[in-house]
Enzyme design. Sequence first.
Site, PDB file in Angstrom:
ATOM      1  N   SER A  14     -46.347  80.415   1.103  1.00  0.00           N
ATOM      2  CA  SER A  14     -45.711  78.780   1.011  1.00  0.00           C
ATOM      3  C   SER A  14     -46.450  78.547   0.728  1.00  0.00           C
ATOM      4  O   SER A  14     -46.715  77.327   0.808  1.00  0.00           O
ATOM      5  CB  SER A  14     -44.519  78.772   1.356  1.00  0.00           C
ATOM      6  OG  SER A  14     -43.459  80.326   1.130  1.00  0.00           O
ATOM      7  N   LEU A  15     -48.225  78.522   1.258  1.00  0.00           N
ATOM      8  CA  LEU A  15     -49.165  77.869   1.109  1.00  0.00           C
ATOM      9  C   LEU A  15     -49.762  76.979   0.124  1.00  0.00           C
ATOM     10  O   LEU A  15     -50.473  76.091  -0.129  1.00  0.00           O
ATOM     11  CB  LEU A  15     -50.807  78.756   1.284  1.00  0.00           C
ATOM     12  CG  LEU A  15     -50.606  79.163   3.729  1.00  0.00           C
ATOM     13  CD1 LEU A  15     -52.267  79.615   3.125  1.00  0.00           C
ATOM     14  CD2 LEU A  15     -50.556  77.715   3.836  1.00  0.00           C
ATOM     15  N   ILE A 148     -47.973  94.772   6.360  1.00  0.00           N
ATOM     16  CA  ILE A 148     -48.216  96.109   5.637  1.00  0.00           C
ATOM     17  C   ILE A 148     -47.495  96.440   4.375  1.00  0.00           C
ATOM     18  O   ILE A 148     -48.695  97.090   3.573  1.00  0.00           O
ATOM     19  CB  ILE A 148     -46.257  96.762   6.862  1.00  0.00           C
ATOM     20  CG1 ILE A 148     -46.752  96.822   7.927  1.00  0.00           C
ATOM     21  CG2 ILE A 148     -46.422  98.612   5.621  1.00  0.00           C
ATOM     22  CD1 ILE A 148     -45.995  97.350   8.743  1.00  0.00           C
ATOM     23  N   PRO A 190     -56.123  79.737  13.389  1.00  0.00           N
ATOM     24  CA  PRO A 190     -55.921  80.841  12.441  1.00  0.00           C
ATOM     25  C   PRO A 190     -55.892  81.206  11.070  1.00  0.00           C
ATOM     26  O   PRO A 190     -56.260  82.040  11.111  1.00  0.00           O
ATOM     27  CB  PRO A 190     -54.336  79.471  11.961  1.00  0.00           C
ATOM     28  CG  PRO A 190     -54.186  78.878  12.943  1.00  0.00           C
ATOM     29  CD  PRO A 190     -55.228  78.382  13.739  1.00  0.00           C
ATOM     30  N   CYS A 400     -28.582  77.750 -20.145  1.00  0.00           N
ATOM     31  CA  CYS A 400     -27.732  78.670 -20.903  1.00  0.00           C
ATOM     32  C   CYS A 400     -26.438  78.874 -20.210  1.00  0.00           C
ATOM     33  O   CYS A 400     -24.928  77.930 -20.590  1.00  0.00           O
ATOM     34  CB  CYS A 400     -28.745  79.754 -19.059  1.00  0.00           C
ATOM     35  SG  CYS A 400     -28.673  81.459 -20.244  1.00  0.00           S
ATOM     36  N   LEU A 403     -24.513  75.709 -20.896  1.00  0.00           N
ATOM     37  CA  LEU A 403     -23.898  75.420 -22.901  1.00  0.00           C
ATOM     38  C   LEU A 403     -22.419  75.983 -22.468  1.00  0.00           C
ATOM     39  O   LEU A 403     -21.858  75.960 -22.928  1.00  0.00           O
ATOM     40  CB  LEU A 403     -24.808  76.261 -23.412  1.00  0.00           C
ATOM     41  CG  LEU A 403     -24.457  76.347 -25.069  1.00  0.00           C
ATOM     42  CD1 LEU A 403     -24.734  76.082 -25.743  1.00  0.00           C
ATOM     43  CD2 LEU A 403     -22.924  77.787 -24.978  1.00  0.00           C
ATOM     44  N   GLU A 424     -17.164  86.654 -17.760  1.00  0.00           N
ATOM     45  CA  GLU A 424     -17.918  87.029 -16.518  1.00  0.00           C
ATOM     46  C   GLU A 424     -17.093  86.462 -15.189  1.00  0.00           C
ATOM     47  O   GLU A 424     -17.372  86.620 -13.986  1.00  0.00           O
ATOM     48  CB  GLU A 424     -18.866  85.655 -16.927  1.00  0.00           C
ATOM     49  CG  GLU A 424     -19.847  85.959 -15.455  1.00  0.00           C
ATOM     50  CD  GLU A 424     -21.457  85.246 -15.259  1.00  0.00           C
ATOM     51  OE1 GLU A 424     -22.157  84.893 -16.112  1.00  0.00           O
ATOM     52  OE2 GLU A 424     -22.805  85.283 -14.827  1.00  0.00           O
ATOM     53  N   HIS A 529     -33.817  79.756 -22.010  1.00  0.00           N
ATOM     54  CA  HIS A 529     -33.490  78.746 -21.179  1.00  0.00           C
ATOM     55  C   HIS A 529     -35.054  77.398 -21.789  1.00  0.00           C
ATOM     56  O   HIS A 529     -36.782  77.560 -21.544  1.00  0.00           O
ATOM     57  CB  HIS A 529     -34.190  79.486 -20.506  1.00  0.00           C
ATOM     58  CG  HIS A 529     -33.368  79.868 -19.673  1.00  0.00           C
ATOM     59  ND1 HIS A 529     -32.562  78.789 -18.557  1.00  0.00           N
ATOM     60  CD2 HIS A 529     -32.773  80.880 -19.734  1.00  0.00           C
ATOM     61  CE1 HIS A 529     -31.883  80.218 -17.807  1.00  0.00           C
ATOM     62  NE2 HIS A 529     -31.788  81.347 -18.475  1.00  0.00           N
ATOM     63  N   GLU A 531     -36.617  75.785 -20.546  1.00  0.00           N
ATOM     64  CA  GLU A 531     -37.610  74.570 -19.308  1.00  0.00           C
ATOM     65  C   GLU A 531     -38.617  75.670 -19.155  1.00  0.00           C
ATOM     66  O   GLU A 531     -39.960  75.680 -18.619  1.00  0.00           O
ATOM     67  CB  GLU A 531     -36.754  74.864 -17.705  1.00  0.00           C
ATOM     68  CG  GLU A 531     -36.394  76.024 -17.212  1.00  0.00           C
ATOM     69  CD  GLU A 531     -34.781  76.531 -17.938  1.00  0.00           C
ATOM     70  OE1 GLU A 531     -34.277  76.326 -19.167  1.00  0.00           O
ATOM     71  OE2 GLU A 531     -34.743  77.201 -17.343  1.00  0.00           O
TER      72      GLU A 531
HETATM   73  N1  GLN Z   1     -23.882  83.853 -16.119  1.00  0.00           N
HETATM   74  C1  GLN Z   1     -24.657  83.776 -17.687  1.00  0.00           C
HETATM   75  C2  GLN Z   1     -25.026  85.284 -18.551  1.00  0.00           C
HETATM   76  O1  GLN Z   1     -25.452  86.211 -18.210  1.00  0.00           O
HETATM   77  C3  GLN Z   1     -25.928  82.671 -17.709  1.00  0.00           C
HETATM   78  C4  GLN Z   1     -26.992  83.391 -17.089  1.00  0.00           C
HETATM   79  C5  GLN Z   1     -28.288  82.145 -17.195  1.00  0.00           C
HETATM   80  O2  GLN Z   1     -27.749  81.217 -16.784  1.00  0.00           O
HETATM   81  N2  GLN Z   1     -29.472  82.807 -17.635  1.00  0.00           N
HETATM   82  O3  GLN Z   1     -24.343  85.055 -19.874  1.00  0.00           O
END
Ligand code: GLN
Length: 577
Positions: A14-15, A148, A190, A400, A403, A424, A529, A531
Amino acid sequence: MAKHIFVTGGVASSLGKGLTAASLGRLLKSRGLRVTIQKLDPYINLDPGTMNPFEHGEVFVTDDGGETDLDLGHYERFIDESLSRESNATTGSIYQAVIAKERRGEYLGKTVQVIPHITDEIKLRIRQIATEDTDVVITEIGGTVGDIEILPFLEAVRQIRKDVGRDNVCYVHVTLVPYLGPSGEQKTKPTQHSVTELRSRGIQPDVIVLRSDRPISNSLKTKISLLCDVPEEAVISNVDAPNLYEIPLALHEEGLDTYLCRLLHLGQGGEGGDGREDGLGEGGPRQGNAPDLSHWQALVHQAEMASKPVRVGLIGKYVNLPDAYLSVVEALHHGGYAYGARVELDWVQAEEVEGLMVDGRLRDLDGMVIPGGFGARGVEGMVAAAGYAREQGIPCLGLCLGLQVMVIEFARNAAGLTGANSREFASAAPYPVIDLMNDQREVVSQSNYGGTMRLGTYPARLSPGSKMAAIYGSELVFERHRHRYEVNPRYRTRLEQAGLVCSGESPDGRLVEMIELPGHPLWVGTQAHPEFKSRPDRPHPLFKALVGAALGRAEGRRPHLIDPDTFQPEEANVAVG
Ligand code: GLN
């Protein structure tokens, strides 16, 4: 032939090796060079897709559906290129390829061994992305020298120097220089040990990048130069930066790109390189220009100027490890830069939402993001938060799973579908408004992983005149996906009759891609997604819209939070979106 830069790390994990590699990529690209970046991860999972976010942070999804290390997100944001699944390989994926070849009899009866077979496969992965169109390949080796698991990778990159020629390869080693409070000193030991370890594997670093929490003195650099046998100008200080987008500028100040270009014969390696861009320069690849960092400087300036506070709640289940939402957080900051706003994140543990509604913490939010996730934990809290945002007019963006919980909330509380849920989380839900599509069901019952997810870029058609179409400024958009479940088409009409607008769908109309609520400042969700596609200088439209709407709420409702130096009265009460 492409030049290779290998980035290794020592002393601690994590540098910020990934950020160093990404920043170097940005600097080389700013010289007109064609750059690509790759991460080699020494763990045995085939990819991070099956790992708990608490273990590994975010899984970054590429256009072609690769589930990759989060460092690829840094790479894409810094070099502004979309990478592919090929830019991330793990020990697991390398062994899998070697074992598959062995089963096909491709090793012609030989004993299959780490050297040369595993190392050859590693070299193949590296050479594979060094295409004709690439001037420089930056390869970051995950983990820390001394592990390793890292040994075959070090051996492979050591050999590459011989394979492709000394002038075409260099090694950058990133280490930590700790500060010891009681003695008031920064320590180089180090770093010395870590370089010794690297040398014991046959690699002498060309450049050492020193990570530290405070500036490194010249005398310390001289000492490291002497003891680690690198020229003083190749000892680069990389102090913690308040904003990660400043790192390329800081490394340039330290002369990192100039030195590397000289070493690799990429132009003159200095300000005022020879500027050949025709690919005919000596040695094959393009010659770098003097770097043009004006665009990046403007971006960093814009980020520094971003001062209007706006408080956005991230209602998640992995909030104890902020890396789990890395791209979401970056996308929010990008959205903020566009408005001169400083996004202050409120990390809200989804399971605690109900209590927070009572004590007012949610009410004080200017906006909310409900991000992605898997599994039932925290989902009821997210549903409650989505409902609170809907009723209180708080701008809210669902990503995702986000929603999906917005749809569940709306179904239960606005469409009269009491007990609505996702299959789910509740296999016997009376109204499974989120479900697997028919063609997925059988596959999922056979296997929990792989194969069953909708992964990578898919198109969505946005309804003309919808808020989504206005936000995107387009009616056809492409976003990256990573999920199994979908809005159940059986309930779509019922939800729409109750006022939900399904404003984005797959081109064949089967799948709901985006939802929105008319008459609300901003209550929108996407099955994708977004983002992953946001860039610091090109914020994703959805994140920009969320920050804009949140700013409207901040300035309209909570003027006491506004910095008097920057507050402009005419901006108050702007409802964006
Ligand atoms: N768990 C949900 C699905 O599989 C949403 C997945 C997520 O948010 N990437 O559809």
